[in-house]
Scaffold this motif. Structure first.
Motif, PDB file in Angstrom:
ATOM      1  N   THR A  59       0.999  -0.447  -0.141  1.00  0.00           N
ATOM      2  CA  THR A  59      -0.561   0.159  -0.277  1.00  0.00           C
ATOM      3  C   THR A  59       1.059   1.424  -0.169  1.00  0.00           C
ATOM      4  O   THR A  59       0.553   1.889  -0.435  1.00  0.00           O
ATOM      5  N   THR A  62       2.762   1.827  -3.400  1.00  0.00           N
ATOM      6  CA  THR A  62       1.388   2.192  -4.604  1.00  0.00           C
ATOM      7  C   THR A  62       1.611   3.590  -4.564  1.00  0.00           C
ATOM      8  O   THR A  62       0.775   4.362  -4.938  1.00  0.00           O
ATOM      9  N   LEU A  76      -1.693  -1.170  -9.373  1.00  0.00           N
ATOM     10  CA  LEU A  76      -1.225  -2.117  -7.808  1.00  0.00           C
ATOM     11  C   LEU A  76       0.037  -2.939  -7.705  1.00  0.00           C
ATOM     12  O   LEU A  76       0.931  -2.879  -9.039  1.00  0.00           O
ATOM     13  N   SER A  78       2.667  -5.268  -7.028  1.00  0.00           N
ATOM     14  CA  SER A  78       3.017  -6.377  -7.622  1.00  0.00           C
ATOM     15  C   SER A  78       3.893  -7.343  -9.292  1.00  0.00           C
ATOM     16  O   SER A  78       4.491  -5.558  -9.391  1.00  0.00           O
ATOM     17  N   VAL A 129      -4.728  -4.997  -3.072  1.00  0.00           N
ATOM     18  CA  VAL A 129      -5.603  -3.932  -3.286  1.00  0.00           C
ATOM     19  C   VAL A 129      -6.961  -3.623  -2.807  1.00  0.00           C
ATOM     20  O   VAL A 129      -6.927  -2.285  -3.039  1.00  0.00           O
ATOM     21  N   ILE A 132      -5.143  -1.042  -0.933  1.00  0.00           N
ATOM     22  CA  ILE A 132      -4.910   0.448  -1.334  1.00  0.00           C
ATOM     23  C   ILE A 132      -5.943   1.141  -1.807  1.00  0.00           C
ATOM     24  O   ILE A 132      -6.282   2.434  -1.459  1.00  0.00           O
ATOM     25  N   LEU A 142      -7.940   2.801  -9.445  1.00  0.00           N
ATOM     26  CA  LEU A 142      -6.044   1.780  -8.972  1.00  0.00           C
ATOM     27  C   LEU A 142      -6.434   1.106 -10.434  1.00  0.00           C
ATOM     28  O   LEU A 142      -7.588   0.516 -10.079  1.00  0.00           O
ATOM     29  N   GLY A 144      -5.583  -2.690 -11.652  1.00  0.00           N
ATOM     30  CA  GLY A 144      -5.161  -4.245 -10.936  1.00  0.00           C
ATOM     31  C   GLY A 144      -4.638  -4.506 -12.708  1.00  0.00           C
ATOM     32  O   GLY A 144      -5.062  -3.671 -13.833  1.00  0.00           O
ATOM     33  N   GLN A 197      -9.233  -9.288  -8.313  1.00  0.00           N
ATOM     34  CA  GLN A 197      -8.856  -8.476  -8.364  1.00  0.00           C
ATOM     35  C   GLN A 197     -10.093  -6.934  -7.906  1.00  0.00           C
ATOM     36  O   GLN A 197     -10.106  -6.416  -7.041  1.00  0.00           O
ATOM     37  N   ALA A 202     -10.234  -3.571  -7.858  1.00  0.00           N
ATOM     38  CA  ALA A 202     -10.088  -2.859  -8.974  1.00  0.00           C
ATOM     39  C   ALA A 202     -10.718  -1.733  -9.490  1.00  0.00           C
ATOM     40  O   ALA A 202     -11.728  -2.536  -9.803  1.00  0.00           O
TER      41      ALA A 202
END
Length: 364
Positions: A59, A62, A76, A78, A129, A132, A142, A144, A197, A202
């Motif tokens: 988090t 991001t 995201l 990742s 996700v 965040i 956001l 994904g 997600q 997302a």
């Protein structure tokens, strides 16, 4: 699960080919090693996977670029290789070497052992996700993401990155049946992963076909594009009555834009080799376009960055204005940001996008 209302939906509207006051901008790998604050957080986490699998750290990193820059979306934090890792291939990241898998997928027995992973093994991604999305508090949407079935297969067969894709292409040419089995499992895994997600919060999803461009014409359509389409066919179209845009980015995919314009997504990402004027003419009204400045422009002085940004925006031309839908543009790099990029140069780029794109909209 309820989230704060969205304050800046410019990126989502552009994805859906709706009018925006300016061209939205976000950057691939915008949370990364070029930021000193990211490097500090990674040092605390101890490793890349320590960062990615810790909800609080994921988090934090991001949101870091959003504290510095007026970006119009978060993505995201990742890695594209979380899915094959959940399949039991044993992912690790060595300093200076990139990702490595402990086990490769090259034989009939290897392929027979593959299956769509239990999504609970990826719970850390979905928790990130949601975390965040809450931390954003409606600031921006956001995004994904996942790697494409073909791109994941490259890493799974090679065991890591590759200069010549010898192992994966050897398998593809000698045992196309096995390659298709791997890709089918990957496609169904990616679809399930992206849907999870979306369920976690997302607001758009992106498929990174980072290595689609290494394929020959004909093989791209059979071994990459077909399986990206299989992913898209399974994705949720909306969540709580709100449409979830779908973006596809194929590095080196400019050759196949004519075929990709009919893919079931909202936006196509383009690398820096593609001319936006020609891409817009080719794709027509069917897709938003995302991209596509050369990431190495960011090593030039700010005044040159400003000029290059203006050039990219002008090559797209004036986006759709007013009611309904039409051609729209999302500004991005043609690939990920380099770890050596001066952070202050990113400020110059983001400010230039917002300034010049407003100017272009007012031109006669």
């Amino acid at each position: 699960m309820s989230f704060a209302p969205l304050q800046n939906d410019t990126f989502l509207r552009a994805c859906l080919r709706q009018s925006t006051e300016y061209t939205p901008v976000w950057l691939m790998r915008q949370a990364g090693r070029y930021l000193p604050e990211y490097r500090e957080t990674r040092a605390k986490a101890g490793s890349f996977m320590g960062l990615a699998t810790n909800t609080d750290y994921a988090t934090e990193v991001t949101l870091q670029p959003l504290e510095r820059y007026a970006l119009d979306a978060a993505i995201l934090f990742s890695d594209i290789l979380t899915v094959p890792d959940a399949m039991g291939l044993g992912l690790s990241f060595q300093i200076g070497e990139g990702p490595k898998f402990a086990r490769t997928v090259r034989t009939e027995a290897d392929v027979a052992a593959l299956a769509v992973p239990d999504m609970e093994k990826l719970r850390y991604v979905f928790d990130a996700v949601t975390s965040i999305r809450k931390a954003l508090n409606g600031r921006v949407p956001l995004i994904g993401f996942s790697g494409s079935p073909w791109t994941l297969a490259c890493y799974m067969v090679e065991g890591g990155g590759s200069d010549d894709y010898r192992a994966v292409k050897s398998l593809m040419y000698s045992r196309p049946d096995l390659m298709h089995q791997i890709l089918a499992i990957n496609a169904d895994s990616v679809a399930e992963y992206l849907n999870a997600q979306i369920d976690a919060g997302a607001q758009a999803v992106m498929v990174f076909d980072s290595w689609g461009g290494v394929l020959a014409d004909g093989k791209f359509q059979e071994f990459s594009l077909a399986y990206t389409k299989r992913v898209l066919a399974q994705l949720k179209r909306e969540k709580d009555g709100v449409e979830i845009p779908r973006i596809v980015f194929t590095k080196g995919g400019g050759l196949w834009l004519d075929e990709m314009k009919d893919v079931d997504c909202n936006a196509l990402g383009l690398d820096w080799t593609v001319n936006l004027t020609k891409a817009r003419a080719l794709v027509g009204d069917s897709k938003a376009l995302q991209g596509n400045i050369d990431p190495n422009v960011l090593f030039a002085p700010p005044e040159r960055i400003d000029a290059e940004v203006a050039s990219v925006l002008e090559s797209f031309g004036k986006p759709h204005q007013g009611e309904g839908t039409g051609p729209t543009h999302i500004f991005n790099l043609g690939h990920g940001i380099s770890q050596f990029t001066p952070p202050e140069h990113v400020s110059a780029l983001v400010d230039a996008v917002h300034t010049h794109s407003r100017r272009i909209r007012t031109q006669k």
